[in-house]
Design a protein around this motif. Structure first.
Motif, PDB file in Angstrom:
ATOM      1  N   VAL A  71       0.844  -1.203   0.000  1.00 50.84           N
ATOM      2  CA  VAL A  71       0.000   0.000   0.000  1.00 50.84           C
ATOM      3  C   VAL A  71       0.877   1.250   0.000  1.00 50.84           C
ATOM      4  O   VAL A  71       0.592   2.217  -0.702  1.00 50.84           O
ATOM      5  N   ALA A  72       1.960   1.226   0.758  1.00 51.85           N
ATOM      6  CA  ALA A  72       2.877   2.366   0.772  1.00 51.85           C
ATOM      7  C   ALA A  72       3.516   2.568  -0.602  1.00 51.85           C
ATOM      8  O   ALA A  72       3.699   3.704  -1.046  1.00 51.85           O
ATOM      9  N   LEU A  73       3.838   1.490  -1.296  1.00 53.35           N
ATOM     10  CA  LEU A  73       4.410   1.610  -2.636  1.00 53.35           C
ATOM     11  C   LEU A  73       3.382   2.136  -3.636  1.00 53.35           C
ATOM     12  O   LEU A  73       3.728   2.895  -4.546  1.00 53.35           O
ATOM     13  N   ILE A  74       2.126   1.757  -3.472  1.00 57.22           N
ATOM     14  CA  ILE A  74       1.067   2.253  -4.351  1.00 57.22           C
ATOM     15  C   ILE A  74       0.906   3.762  -4.195  1.00 57.22           C
ATOM     16  O   ILE A  74       0.499   4.449  -5.130  1.00 57.22           O
ATOM     17  N   SER A  75       1.252   4.296  -3.027  1.00 64.69           N
ATOM     18  CA  SER A  75       1.120   5.738  -2.802  1.00 64.69           C
ATOM     19  C   SER A  75       2.051   6.547  -3.694  1.00 64.69           C
ATOM     20  O   SER A  75       1.871   7.753  -3.847  1.00 64.69           O
ATOM     21  N   ILE A  76       3.027   5.901  -4.318  1.00 64.05           N
ATOM     22  CA  ILE A  76       3.932   6.605  -5.226  1.00 64.05           C
ATOM     23  C   ILE A  76       3.176   7.160  -6.431  1.00 64.05           C
ATOM     24  O   ILE A  76       3.490   8.252  -6.914  1.00 64.05           O
ATOM     25  N   ALA A  77       2.174   6.427  -6.918  1.00 61.21           N
ATOM     26  CA  ALA A  77       1.431   6.853  -8.111  1.00 61.21           C
ATOM     27  C   ALA A  77       0.732   8.206  -7.912  1.00 61.21           C
ATOM     28  O   ALA A  77       0.938   9.120  -8.715  1.00 61.21           O
ATOM     29  N   PRO A  78      -0.106   8.391  -6.864  1.00 62.37           N
ATOM     30  CA  PRO A  78      -0.739   9.701  -6.702  1.00 62.37           C
ATOM     31  C   PRO A  78       0.274  10.834  -6.499  1.00 62.37           C
ATOM     32  O   PRO A  78       0.067  11.944  -6.995  1.00 62.37           O
ATOM     33  N   PHE A  79       1.364  10.550  -5.774  1.00 63.94           N
ATOM     34  CA  PHE A  79       2.404  11.568  -5.606  1.00 63.94           C
ATOM     35  C   PHE A  79       2.995  11.979  -6.951  1.00 63.94           C
ATOM     36  O   PHE A  79       3.151  13.154  -7.249  1.00 63.94           O
ATOM     37  N   THR A  80       3.320  10.992  -7.756  1.00 61.41           N
ATOM     38  CA  THR A  80       3.931  11.264  -9.062  1.00 61.41           C
ATOM     39  C   THR A  80       2.988  12.056  -9.955  1.00 61.41           C
ATOM     40  O   THR A  80       3.392  13.038 -10.583  1.00 61.41           O
ATOM     41  N   PHE A  81       1.730  11.633 -10.005  1.00 58.00           N
ATOM     42  CA  PHE A  81       0.757  12.326 -10.861  1.00 58.00           C
ATOM     43  C   PHE A  81       0.505  13.748 -10.388  1.00 58.00           C
ATOM     44  O   PHE A  81       0.286  14.650 -11.191  1.00 58.00           O
ATOM     45  N   SER A  82       0.536  13.975  -9.070  1.00 57.32           N
ATOM     46  CA  SER A  82       0.290  15.334  -8.571  1.00 57.32           C
ATOM     47  C   SER A  82       1.497  16.242  -8.798  1.00 57.32           C
ATOM     48  O   SER A  82       1.337  17.422  -9.097  1.00 57.32           O
ATOM     49  N   LEU A  83       2.692  15.706  -8.694  1.00 57.89           N
ATOM     50  CA  LEU A  83       3.886  16.538  -8.860  1.00 57.89           C
ATOM     51  C   LEU A  83       4.208  16.824 -10.320  1.00 57.89           C
ATOM     52  O   LEU A  83       4.656  17.918 -10.658  1.00 57.89           O
ATOM     53  N   THR A  84       3.957  15.850 -11.211  1.00 57.20           N
ATOM     54  CA  THR A  84       4.241  16.066 -12.623  1.00 57.20           C
ATOM     55  C   THR A  84       3.067  16.697 -13.365  1.00 57.20           C
ATOM     56  O   THR A  84       3.232  17.179 -14.482  1.00 57.20           O
ATOM     57  N   ARG A  85       1.880  16.659 -12.751  1.00 57.68           N
ATOM     58  CA  ARG A  85       0.643  17.183 -13.356  1.00 57.68           C
ATOM     59  C   ARG A  85       0.276  16.432 -14.624  1.00 57.68           C
ATOM     60  O   ARG A  85      -0.384  16.960 -15.505  1.00 57.68           O
ATOM     61  N   LYS A  86       0.704  15.175 -14.727  1.00 57.35           N
ATOM     62  CA  LYS A  86       0.396  14.344 -15.887  1.00 57.35           C
ATOM     63  C   LYS A  86      -0.172  13.011 -15.418  1.00 57.35           C
ATOM     64  O   LYS A  86       0.440  12.351 -14.586  1.00 57.35           O
ATOM     65  N   CYS A  87      -1.334  12.647 -15.948  1.00 55.82           N
ATOM     66  CA  CYS A  87      -1.961  11.386 -15.577  1.00 55.82           C
ATOM     67  C   CYS A  87      -2.163  10.551 -16.840  1.00 55.82           C
ATOM     68  O   CYS A  87      -2.882  10.970 -17.755  1.00 55.82           O
ATOM     69  N   PRO A  88      -1.550   9.371 -16.928  1.00 59.55           N
ATOM     70  CA  PRO A  88      -1.688   8.551 -18.123  1.00 59.55           C
ATOM     71  C   PRO A  88      -3.120   8.062 -18.353  1.00 59.55           C
ATOM     72  O   PRO A  88      -3.531   7.873 -19.493  1.00 59.55           O
ATOM     73  N   ILE A  89      -3.876   7.862 -17.292  1.00 63.61           N
ATOM     74  CA  ILE A  89      -5.269   7.433 -17.454  1.00 63.61           C
ATOM     75  C   ILE A  89      -6.090   8.563 -18.074  1.00 63.61           C
ATOM     76  O   ILE A  89      -6.895   8.327 -18.980  1.00 63.61           O
ATOM     77  N   PHE A  90      -5.892   9.790 -17.598  1.00 64.19           N
ATOM     78  CA  PHE A  90      -6.562  10.941 -18.200  1.00 64.19           C
ATOM     79  C   PHE A  90      -6.152  11.083 -19.664  1.00 64.19           C
ATOM     80  O   PHE A  90      -6.974  11.383 -20.521  1.00 64.19           O
ATOM     81  N   HIS A  91      -4.882  10.868 -19.946  1.00 67.08           N
ATOM     82  CA  HIS A  91      -4.381  10.976 -21.313  1.00 67.08           C
ATOM     83  C   HIS A  91      -5.056   9.944 -22.229  1.00 67.08           C
ATOM     84  O   HIS A  91      -5.449  10.263 -23.352  1.00 67.08           O
ATOM     85  N   PHE A  92      -5.196   8.728 -21.750  1.00 67.74           N
ATOM     86  CA  PHE A  92      -5.809   7.666 -22.536  1.00 67.74           C
ATOM     87  C   PHE A  92      -7.262   7.993 -22.893  1.00 67.74           C
ATOM     88  O   PHE A  92      -7.711   7.728 -24.000  1.00 67.74           O
TER      89      PHE A  92
END
Length: 71
Positions: free
Chosen positions: A40-61
């Motif tokens: 669960v702690a490793l999964i938390s990397i995804a929201p952090f990454t998407f919030s800091l880069t302002r890019k979401c691959p799911i939104f892009h798709f």
């Protein structure tokens, strides 16, 4: 890939990342070696990454953007 995450969306994703990190490490005892807590702690990397880069691959798709359009 261009930015597709707005300010409110990025803030909520950052808070979700903090919550998942806290949940995994402390409530699920990931800090003591519990495998599910670590995952669960490793999964938390995804929201952090998407919030800091302002890019979401799911939104892009799905061609979605939470950034307000300029008029």
């Amino acid at each position: 890939m261009e930015k597709n995450v707005g300010n409110l969306d990025a803030s909520l994703r950052f808070l979700l990342g903090i919550f998942l990190l806290w949940l995994g490490l402390f409530l699920m005892k990931g800090i003591n070696g519990n495998l599910w807590g670590i995952l669960v702690a490793l999964i938390s990397i995804a929201p952090f990454t998407f919030s800091l880069t302002r890019k979401c691959p799911i939104f892009h798709f799905f061609h979605i953007s939470s950034i307000p359009k300029k008029t």
